[in-house]
Design a protein around this motif. Structure first.
Motif, PDB file in Angstrom:
ATOM      1  N   GLU A  75     -10.299  19.454  -9.967  1.00 41.29           N
ATOM      2  CA  GLU A  75     -11.172  18.828 -10.939  1.00 41.29           C
ATOM      3  C   GLU A  75     -11.531  19.783 -12.071  1.00 41.29           C
ATOM      4  OE1 GLU A  75     -14.517  19.236 -11.856  1.00 41.29           O
ATOM      5  OE2 GLU A  75     -14.634  17.379 -13.026  1.00 41.29           O
ATOM      6  N   GLN A  76     -11.641  21.065 -11.764  1.00 46.15           N
ATOM      7  CA  GLN A  76     -12.075  21.998 -12.811  1.00 46.15           C
ATOM      8  C   GLN A  76     -10.939  22.442 -13.713  1.00 46.15           C
ATOM      9  OE1 GLN A  76     -12.318  22.925  -9.436  1.00 46.15           O
ATOM     10  NE2 GLN A  76     -11.917  25.105  -9.214  1.00 46.15           N
ATOM     11  N   GLY A  77      -9.769  21.924 -13.462  1.00 46.59           N
ATOM     12  CA  GLY A  77      -8.670  22.250 -14.356  1.00 46.59           C
ATOM     13  C   GLY A  77      -7.487  22.828 -13.628  1.00 46.59           C
ATOM     14  N   GLY A  78      -6.514  23.265 -14.417  1.00 50.98           N
ATOM     15  CA  GLY A  78      -5.278  23.737 -13.814  1.00 50.98           C
ATOM     16  C   GLY A  78      -4.219  22.671 -13.921  1.00 50.98           C
ATOM     17  N   GLY A  79      -3.115  22.941 -13.340  1.00 50.13           N
ATOM     18  CA  GLY A  79      -1.987  22.038 -13.516  1.00 50.13           C
ATOM     19  C   GLY A  79      -1.943  20.927 -12.499  1.00 50.13           C
ATOM     20  N   TYR A  80      -1.030  20.013 -12.751  1.00 45.92           N
ATOM     21  CA  TYR A  80      -0.773  18.907 -11.848  1.00 45.92           C
ATOM     22  C   TYR A  80       0.426  19.262 -10.967  1.00 45.92           C
ATOM     23  CZ  TYR A  80      -3.713  15.666 -14.521  1.00 45.92           C
ATOM     24  OH  TYR A  80      -4.756  15.026 -15.117  1.00 45.92           O
ATOM     25  N   THR A  81       0.383  18.783  -9.739  1.00 46.35           N
ATOM     26  CA  THR A  81       1.545  18.834  -8.869  1.00 46.35           C
ATOM     27  C   THR A  81       1.924  17.407  -8.524  1.00 46.35           C
ATOM     28  OG1 THR A  81       0.866  20.962  -7.905  1.00 46.35           O
ATOM     29  CG2 THR A  81       2.496  19.669  -6.692  1.00 46.35           C
ATOM     30  N   PHE A  82       3.173  17.056  -8.806  1.00 49.57           N
ATOM     31  CA  PHE A  82       3.642  15.694  -8.578  1.00 49.57           C
ATOM     32  C   PHE A  82       4.393  15.593  -7.259  1.00 49.57           C
ATOM     33  CE2 PHE A  82       2.942  13.086 -12.340  1.00 49.57           C
ATOM     34  CZ  PHE A  82       2.560  14.028 -13.275  1.00 49.57           C
ATOM     35  N   GLY A  83       4.247  14.441  -6.622  1.00 53.33           N
ATOM     36  CA  GLY A  83       5.082  14.109  -5.485  1.00 53.33           C
ATOM     37  C   GLY A  83       6.415  13.546  -5.952  1.00 53.33           C
ATOM     38  N   SER A  84       7.292  13.285  -4.990  1.00 55.24           N
ATOM     39  CA  SER A  84       8.619  12.755  -5.328  1.00 55.24           C
ATOM     40  C   SER A  84       8.603  11.262  -5.582  1.00 55.24           C
ATOM     41  CB  SER A  84       9.610  13.071  -4.211  1.00 55.24           C
ATOM     42  OG  SER A  84       9.756  14.478  -4.071  1.00 55.24           O
ATOM     43  N   GLY A  85       7.496  10.615  -5.259  1.00 56.52           N
ATOM     44  CA  GLY A  85       7.350   9.218  -5.611  1.00 56.52           C
ATOM     45  C   GLY A  85       7.741   8.240  -4.520  1.00 56.52           C
ATOM     46  N   THR A  86       7.283   7.013  -4.701  1.00 51.29           N
ATOM     47  CA  THR A  86       7.685   5.875  -3.875  1.00 51.29           C
ATOM     48  C   THR A  86       8.407   4.888  -4.774  1.00 51.29           C
ATOM     49  OG1 THR A  86       5.859   6.061  -2.307  1.00 51.29           O
ATOM     50  CG2 THR A  86       6.913   3.901  -2.527  1.00 51.29           C
ATOM     51  N   ARG A  87       9.648   4.568  -4.407  1.00 51.79           N
ATOM     52  CA  ARG A  87      10.425   3.590  -5.176  1.00 51.79           C
ATOM     53  C   ARG A  87      10.129   2.208  -4.615  1.00 51.79           C
ATOM     54  NH1 ARG A  87      12.827   3.706  -9.853  1.00 51.79           N
ATOM     55  NH2 ARG A  87      13.814   5.701  -9.357  1.00 51.79           N
ATOM     56  N   LEU A  88       9.435   1.386  -5.405  1.00 48.98           N
ATOM     57  CA  LEU A  88       9.089   0.021  -4.999  1.00 48.98           C
ATOM     58  C   LEU A  88      10.014  -0.967  -5.699  1.00 48.98           C
ATOM     59  CD1 LEU A  88       7.233  -2.127  -3.687  1.00 48.98           C
ATOM     60  CD2 LEU A  88       5.804  -1.986  -5.742  1.00 48.98           C
ATOM     61  N   THR A 118       0.847  -1.198   0.000  1.00 50.88           N
ATOM     62  CA  THR A 118       0.000   0.000   0.000  1.00 50.88           C
ATOM     63  C   THR A 118       0.877   1.241   0.000  1.00 50.88           C
ATOM     64  OG1 THR A 118      -1.812  -1.100   1.167  1.00 50.88           O
ATOM     65  CG2 THR A 118      -1.751   1.308   1.239  1.00 50.88           C
ATOM     66  N   LEU A 119       0.646   2.104  -0.958  1.00 46.53           N
ATOM     67  CA  LEU A 119       1.365   3.365  -1.052  1.00 46.53           C
ATOM     68  C   LEU A 119       0.384   4.493  -0.760  1.00 46.53           C
ATOM     69  CD1 LEU A 119       3.289   2.703  -4.400  1.00 46.53           C
ATOM     70  CD2 LEU A 119       3.849   1.941  -2.087  1.00 46.53           C
ATOM     71  N   ARG A 120       0.893   5.574  -0.153  1.00 44.57           N
ATOM     72  CA  ARG A 120       0.021   6.640   0.284  1.00 44.57           C
ATOM     73  C   ARG A 120       0.387   7.985  -0.319  1.00 44.57           C
ATOM     74  NH1 ARG A 120       0.634   2.914   4.238  1.00 44.57           N
ATOM     75  NH2 ARG A 120      -1.302   2.117   5.174  1.00 44.57           N
ATOM     76  N   CYS A 121      -0.632   8.833  -0.463  1.00 42.30           N
ATOM     77  CA  CYS A 121      -0.427  10.133  -1.094  1.00 42.30           C
ATOM     78  C   CYS A 121      -1.329  11.167  -0.422  1.00 42.30           C
ATOM     79  CB  CYS A 121      -0.749  10.046  -2.580  1.00 42.30           C
ATOM     80  SG  CYS A 121      -0.753  11.635  -3.443  1.00 42.30           S
ATOM     81  N   SER A 122      -0.734  12.279  -0.041  1.00 42.74           N
ATOM     82  CA  SER A 122      -1.499  13.434   0.439  1.00 42.74           C
ATOM     83  C   SER A 122      -1.399  14.526  -0.608  1.00 42.74           C
ATOM     84  CB  SER A 122      -0.948  13.923   1.778  1.00 42.74           C
ATOM     85  OG  SER A 122      -1.168  12.978   2.788  1.00 42.74           O
ATOM     86  N   PRO A 123      -2.510  14.983  -1.136  1.00 41.67           N
ATOM     87  CA  PRO A 123      -2.453  15.962  -2.225  1.00 41.67           C
ATOM     88  C   PRO A 123      -2.066  17.345  -1.729  1.00 41.67           C
ATOM     89  CG  PRO A 123      -4.725  15.571  -1.586  1.00 41.67           C
ATOM     90  CD  PRO A 123      -3.887  14.607  -0.791  1.00 41.67           C
ATOM     91  N   LYS A 124      -1.739  18.174  -2.681  1.00 39.17           N
ATOM     92  CA  LYS A 124      -1.463  19.581  -2.381  1.00 39.17           C
ATOM     93  C   LYS A 124      -2.712  20.211  -1.774  1.00 39.17           C
ATOM     94  CE  LYS A 124      -0.054  23.892  -4.610  1.00 39.17           C
ATOM     95  NZ  LYS A 124       0.375  24.537  -5.878  1.00 39.17           N
ATOM     96  N   SER A 125      -2.495  21.101  -0.824  1.00 39.68           N
ATOM     97  CA  SER A 125      -3.605  21.768  -0.169  1.00 39.68           C
ATOM     98  C   SER A 125      -4.516  22.435  -1.192  1.00 39.68           C
ATOM     99  CB  SER A 125      -3.057  22.822   0.803  1.00 39.68           C
ATOM    100  OG  SER A 125      -4.116  23.527   1.411  1.00 39.68           O
ATOM    101  N   GLY A 126      -5.824  22.141  -1.086  1.00 36.19           N
ATOM    102  CA  GLY A 126      -6.786  22.723  -2.017  1.00 36.19           C
ATOM    103  C   GLY A 126      -7.108  21.855  -3.223  1.00 36.19           C
ATOM    104  N   HIS A 127      -6.285  20.858  -3.484  1.00 36.42           N
ATOM    105  CA  HIS A 127      -6.540  19.957  -4.617  1.00 36.42           C
ATOM    106  C   HIS A 127      -7.494  18.846  -4.215  1.00 36.42           C
ATOM    107  CE1 HIS A 127      -2.751  20.982  -7.216  1.00 36.42           C
ATOM    108  NE2 HIS A 127      -3.582  22.001  -7.067  1.00 36.42           N
ATOM    109  N   ASP A 128      -8.372  18.445  -5.172  1.00 33.89           N
ATOM    110  CA  ASP A 128      -9.378  17.451  -4.850  1.00 33.89           C
ATOM    111  C   ASP A 128      -9.271  16.178  -5.704  1.00 33.89           C
ATOM    112  OD1 ASP A 128     -12.037  19.329  -6.580  1.00 33.89           O
ATOM    113  OD2 ASP A 128     -10.175  18.412  -7.314  1.00 33.89           O
ATOM    114  N   THR A 129      -8.341  16.143  -6.600  1.00 29.36           N
ATOM    115  CA  THR A 129      -8.212  15.022  -7.535  1.00 29.36           C
ATOM    116  C   THR A 129      -6.811  14.438  -7.432  1.00 29.36           C
ATOM    117  OG1 THR A 129      -9.781  16.075  -9.036  1.00 29.36           O
ATOM    118  CG2 THR A 129      -8.385  14.348  -9.957  1.00 29.36           C
ATOM    119  N   VAL A 130      -6.752  13.117  -7.412  1.00 27.17           N
ATOM    120  CA  VAL A 130      -5.458  12.435  -7.295  1.00 27.17           C
ATOM    121  C   VAL A 130      -5.306  11.429  -8.433  1.00 27.17           C
ATOM    122  CG1 VAL A 130      -4.054  10.871  -5.912  1.00 27.17           C
ATOM    123  CG2 VAL A 130      -5.316  12.728  -4.800  1.00 27.17           C
ATOM    124  N   SER A 131      -4.164  11.483  -9.083  1.00 24.83           N
ATOM    125  CA  SER A 131      -3.834  10.522 -10.136  1.00 24.83           C
ATOM    126  C   SER A 131      -2.582   9.768  -9.737  1.00 24.83           C
ATOM    127  CB  SER A 131      -3.587  11.243 -11.463  1.00 24.83           C
ATOM    128  OG  SER A 131      -4.698  12.035 -11.842  1.00 24.83           O
TER     129      SER A 131
END
Lengths: 112, 115
Positions: A96-109, A20-33
């Motif tokens: 959800e209504q648009g704008g850019g993506y903010t990426f995390g640094s990732g999990t190396r599995l 199980t990998l976990r992700c906390s989005p940027k403050s104010g963001h509602d969509t996670v990819s």
């Protein structure tokens, strides 16, 4: 301003196990990819979550599943791990209504 | 279907010389195009994006890209390379003006900068 936070940063698992990998989005963001980046490759889209539901899915087997919580954080679960699942898993958040993506640094599995 | 092709897997330049990273796209719709940079053991950082406004897009750290519809290209340039520019660069396409966005990444170009 906290960006996207992913945990853990590194993980080693054995074939057949579950992770199980976990992700906390940027403050104010509602969509996670979620994206999978194999060594030497570009990231590949796994799925996207919005309003706690999987909205779209890439070409990944059902062993890959996810969840989004009411606070918009998300989990990626992978069952029956294969050696080929070894990769950097990236989480990206957006509005959800648009704008850019903010990426995390990732999990190396690493699957051994 | 949308896709991008990065024409070079590796590009080597000397510090202070121009950088050119090439990208061709395929899209049935008016595309949104992006360039992202990834430094070792880091996440992806947005350099710039094109969303059907000006065809010449300026980004961070002196990078810019020009959208050429006739050539279906979106090449990334910088007049003078710096050692800190050494990284992996990804050209990315996305559907425009849909409720759902999925980013489609190229295979990446590794930029090497020598002193």
């Amino acid at each position: 301003d906290a960006g996207v936070t992913q945990s853990p940063t590194h993980l080693i698992k054995t074939r057949g196990q579950q992770v199980t990998l976990r992700c906390s989005p940027k403050s104010g963001h509602d969509t996670v990819s979620w994206y999978q980046q194999a060594l030497g490759q570009g990231p590949q889209f796994i799925f996207q979550y919005y309003e706690e539901e999987e909205r779209q899915r890439g070409n990944f087997p059902d062993r890959f599943s996810g969840h989004q919580f009411p606070n918009y954080s998300s989990e990626l679960n992978v069952n029956a791990l294969l050696l080929g699942d070894s990769a950097l898993y990236l989480c990206a958040s957006s509005l959800e209504q648009g704008g850019g993506y903010t990426f995390g640094s990732g999990t190396r599995l690493t699957v051994v | 279907a949308q896709s991008v092709t990065q024409l070079d897997s590796h590009v080597s330049v000397s510090e202070g010389t121009p950088v050119l990273l090439r990208c061709n796209y395929s899209s049935s719709y008016s595309p949104s195009l992006f360039w992202y940079v990834q430094h070792p053991n880091k996440g992806l950082q947005l350099l710039l994006k094109y969303t059907s406004a000006a065809t010449l897009v300026k980004g961070i750290n002196g990078f810019e890209a020009e959208f050429k519809k006739s050539e279906t290209s979106f090449h990334l340039t910088k007049p003078s390379a710096h050692m800190s520019d050494a990284a992996e660069y990804f050209c990315v396409v996305s559907l425009l003006n849909t409720g759902f966005q999925k980013l489609v990444f190229g295979t990446g170009t590794r930029l090497l900068v020598s002193p």
